[in-house]
Design a protein around this motif. Structure first.
Motif, PDB file in Angstrom:
ATOM      1  N   GLU A  61     -16.567  -3.968  -0.499  1.00 60.35           N
ATOM      2  CA  GLU A  61     -17.810  -3.362  -0.963  1.00 60.35           C
ATOM      3  C   GLU A  61     -18.751  -4.411  -1.547  1.00 60.35           C
ATOM      4  OE1 GLU A  61     -18.865  -0.314  -0.564  1.00 60.35           O
ATOM      5  OE2 GLU A  61     -17.042   0.202   0.545  1.00 60.35           O
ATOM      6  N   GLN A  62     -18.198  -5.334  -2.328  1.00 61.11           N
ATOM      7  CA  GLN A  62     -19.030  -6.401  -2.879  1.00 61.11           C
ATOM      8  C   GLN A  62     -19.545  -7.321  -1.779  1.00 61.11           C
ATOM      9  OE1 GLN A  62     -16.899  -8.453  -5.954  1.00 61.11           O
ATOM     10  NE2 GLN A  62     -16.890  -6.705  -7.348  1.00 61.11           N
ATOM     11  N   ALA A  64     -20.145  -6.433   1.338  1.00 60.34           N
ATOM     12  CA  ALA A  64     -21.209  -5.700   2.030  1.00 60.34           C
ATOM     13  C   ALA A  64     -22.505  -5.719   1.223  1.00 60.34           C
ATOM     14  CB  ALA A  64     -20.763  -4.262   2.289  1.00 60.34           C
ATOM     15  N   ALA A  65     -22.384  -5.585  -0.094  1.00 66.34           N
ATOM     16  CA  ALA A  65     -23.575  -5.612  -0.947  1.00 66.34           C
ATOM     17  C   ALA A  65     -24.238  -6.985  -0.900  1.00 66.34           C
ATOM     18  CB  ALA A  65     -23.200  -5.257  -2.381  1.00 66.34           C
ATOM     19  N   ALA A  68     -26.104  -7.283   2.353  1.00 64.43           N
ATOM     20  CA  ALA A  68     -27.323  -6.474   2.306  1.00 64.43           C
ATOM     21  C   ALA A  68     -28.419  -7.179   1.505  1.00 64.43           C
ATOM     22  CB  ALA A  68     -27.021  -5.102   1.709  1.00 64.43           C
ATOM     23  N   ARG A  69     -28.032  -7.824   0.402  1.00 65.56           N
ATOM     24  CA  ARG A  69     -29.028  -8.550  -0.406  1.00 65.56           C
ATOM     25  C   ARG A  69     -29.616  -9.715   0.371  1.00 65.56           C
ATOM     26  NH1 ARG A  69     -25.124  -7.777  -4.482  1.00 65.56           N
ATOM     27  NH2 ARG A  69     -24.401  -9.929  -4.231  1.00 65.56           N
ATOM     28  N   GLN A 235     -22.030  -2.809   5.958  1.00 69.96           N
ATOM     29  CA  GLN A 235     -20.680  -2.279   5.754  1.00 69.96           C
ATOM     30  C   GLN A 235     -19.757  -2.661   6.904  1.00 69.96           C
ATOM     31  OE1 GLN A 235     -19.410  -0.674   3.180  1.00 69.96           O
ATOM     32  NE2 GLN A 235     -21.246  -0.339   1.938  1.00 69.96           N
TER      33      GLN A 235
END
Length: 317
Positions: A61-62, A64-65, A68-69, A235
Motif C-alpha cells: 500500500e505504501q 502504491a501510494a 501515485a505521488r 495499485q
C-alpha cells in the motif's frame, strides 16, 4: 583538555585533515585488489539476507501510494523528447541503431511466433481481406447509362455484378471461410517475417527500421509519454513489483547464481587492484571530483555529535 576534545577541535578547525584523510582513503581504495570488494563468500550472504529482509518489509500500500505521488508530480517538458537529449548523443544512438545486424532465425521466431502475435496478424489479415472485398464491390463504375457502350458496357456491368456478389458473400456469408484462409496463411506470414529479419540481405533495411522507430519516438512531445504514464494503475504496478521482488528474494538458486557471477569476475580480474583495472586515464579523470566529494562528507562527519562520542570513547575510554 582531553585528547578526544583536542582531536575533535583540530579536525573541525583545520580543513587540511579532511583533505589528507580523503587522499589516504582514495589511494587505499585504488591500491586494493578488486576481488576484496566482491568476494563471493562475504558479499553474497550479506546481499541475500539484506534483500530478503528488505522485501519482507515492503508495504504494498505504501509502495502504491509512493508511485501515485510520483505520477502526480510528473510534469512534461515542452518540446519533443529529443530536445531533452544532447544532440551528439542522438547522433551516436542513431549510428549504433543503424549498424547492420542479423539475428538468428531461432531468436526471431521466439520473439514473434506466439499466441499474441498470431492474434494480431489474424485480425489484420481478416480485416484487410474483408475491406478489400468491400472496396472491390463498390469501386466498379456503373456503365449502364453510357449510350452506345455496347459490349464494353455490358462487360463492365457483369464485372461490377460479380464483384458485388463476391464482396457481399465475403462480407456477410463467407466470413468463416475467410477466417479459415487466414488461419492457414498465418504460418506463412510468420515464416516470411522470420526469413526477412534473419536474412543478411535485409540487414540494412532492418537497421533503418530500428533507427527510424527510435527517431519517431523521440520526435513525440513529452506530453504523449506522460499521458502513457498516467495510464498506469499504481495499485497493480505496486503489486507486480512486490511480486517480482519477492520471487527474486525467495529464489532458492539466488545464492548459487550470485556466487557464480561474482566468482567469474574474481577469476577474470585475478589480483589486479582498482587502480590497475581503471587505468591511469580513468584515475586521473575521476580523482579530483571524487576526492572533493569525499572531503566534503568527511568535514560533515567531523562536526557530527555521534562521531565526537565515538572518538571520545576511543581515545578517553
Amino acid at each position: 583538555m582531553s585528547s578526544a576534545t583536542d582531536a575533535i577541535a583540530r579536525l573541525r578547525d583545520q580543513p587540511a585533515f579532511a583533505t589528507e584523510l580523503a587522499r589516504v582513503i582514495f589511494d587505499a581504495v585504488l591500491a586494493t585488489p578488486v576481488r576484496e570488494f566482491i568476494a563471493p563468500t562475504r558479499i553474497v550472504p550479506a546481499f541475500v539476507a539484506g534483500l530478503r529482509r528488505s522485501v519482507a518489509a515492503i508495504d504494498p500500500e505504501q509502495l502504491a501510494a509512493a508511485i501515485a505521488r510520483r505520477r502526480a508530480a510528473a510534469v512534461a517538458r515542452p518540446g519533443p523528447l529529443a530536445a531533452q537529449l544532447p544532440p551528439e548523443l542522438q547522433k551516436a544512438l542513431q549510428t549504433a541503431l543503424r549498424r547492420p545486424f542479423t539475428p538468428s532465425r531461432e531468436l526471431v521466431r521466439a520473439a514473434i511466433d506466439h499466441a499474441g502475435m498470431r492474434a494480431l496478424l489474424r485480425s489484420v489479415l481478416q480485416t484487410t481481406i474483408l475491406d478489400f472485398a468491400t472496396r472491390l464491390r463498390t469501386a466498379m463504375p456503373d456503365t449502364g447509362w453510357i449510350p452506345g457502350a455496347g459490349i464494353r458496357s455490358k462487360l463492365m456491368g457483369v464485372a461490377k455484378g460479380v464483384a458485388s456478389v463476391v464482396g457481399a458473400e465475403i462480407e456477410h456469408q463467407l466470413e468463416d471461410r475467410v477466417r479459415s484462409f487466414v488461419d492457414g496463411a498465418l504460418g506463412r506470414a510468420l515464416d516470411l517475417i522470420v526469413e526477412r529479419a534473419s536474412d543478411p540481405r535485409y540487414a540494412a533495411d532492418m537497421a533503418a527500421w530500428r533507427g527510424d522507430a527510435v527517431r519517431s519516438v523521440l520526435a513525440l512531445p513529452g506530453s504523449v509519454v506522460l499521458a502513457e504514464l498516467h495510464k498506469l494503475d499504481p495499485q497493480a504496478l505496486a503489486a507486480d513489483l512486490h511480486a517480482a521482488a519477492r520471487a527474486l528474494a525467495e529464489w532458492d538458486r539466488l545464492p548459487d547464481e550470485a556466487s557464480a557471477v561474482l566468482q567469474s569476475l574474481v577469476d577474470e580480474l585475478e589480483a589486479r587492484s582498482v587502480g590497475e583495472l581503471l587505468g591511469p586515464g580513468q584515475v586521473d579523470a575521476w580523482r579530483a571530483p571524487l576526492h572533493g566529494e569525499l572531503e566534503h562528507h568527511l568535514r560533515r562527519l567531523f562536526v557530527d555529535a555521534g562521531f565526537a562520542d565515538w572518538l571520545t570513547r576511543l581515545l578517553d575510554g
